[in-house]
Design an enzyme around this catalytic site. Structure first.
Site: not given
Ligand code: IMP
Ligand code: MG
Length: 176
Positions: A104, A132, A153
């Site tokens: 994300d 994403k 989400f």
């Molecule tokens: P980042 O550090 O923002 O890239 O977050 C990564 C983590 O956030 C992933 O491993 C997920 O556990 C959680 N995450 C991010 N987006 C989603 C989503 O759309 N659904 C569920 N978990 C998410």
């Protein structure tokens, strides 16, 4: 206060996921043939994806896990990555593939990449079930992705919202 039931909008079926796993496992098997491959799953979200992925590889691979969390029970990253549990295998001179459920902001992977680079692996690449990109903050390259999306989400196939929905066999958009 009005309480609404969240709506689950189907995004990927079990069958579509199965085909995507076959495709990506084929690419990884070609790219890492003859190399010392170590898959590092990022708990908890990647547990289902990693278990399917490894069973479709045609090359040997070692497996280990890290536990990372940034979300708590919310829908957005806190920006602070906690690493309460890390790998047991010596990663030096191994080809690391970080296996994540969804990228994300990219903060988790950017942090983990730096952490493992200090341990002198032969290489580090990133494999995410879902890429994403709407809220990307860190400059991370997702080398392998099964599905790319702009926003939303998503839950199911290991992905949770407040620890729910991980066991759904497909991927759904959770609309509150
Ligand atoms: P980042 O550090 O923002 O890239 O977050 C990564 C983590 O956030 C992933 O491993 C997920 O556990 C959680 N995450 C991010 N987006 C989603 C989503 O759309 N659904 C569920 N978990 C998410
Ligand atoms: Mg999560």
């Amino acid at each position: 206060m009005i309480m609404t039931t969240p709506e689950l909008v189907p995004i990927l079926t079990k069958e579509e996921i199965h085909q995507k796993i076959i495709d990506i496992a084929g690419k990884i098997s070609c790219d890492y043939a003859g190399k010392d491959l170590l898959l590092i799953g990022i708990l908890k979200g990647a547990f289902i994806f990693l278990s399917d992925l490894v069973r479709h590889l045609s090359i040997p691979a070692q497996i280990d896990f890290v536990r990372a969390s940034s979300y708590g029970d919310t829908m957005s990253s806190s920006g602070t990555i906690a690493l309460p549990c890390t790998v047991q295998i010596d990663v030096r001179n191994k080809h690391i593939l970080l296996v994540e459920d969804i990228v994300d902001t990219g903060l988790t992977l950017s942090c983990l990449r730096k952490y493992f680079l200090l341990q002198e692996p032969a290489s580090i690449k990133i494999c995410a079930f879902i890429d994403k990109y709407e809220r990307r903050e860190a400059d991370v390259q997702v080398d392998y992705a099964c599905h790319t999306t702009h926003e939303g989400f998503l839950v199911g196939y290991g992905l949770d919202y407040a620890e729910n929905y991980r066991g759904l066999p497909g991927i759904y958009h959770l609309k509150m």
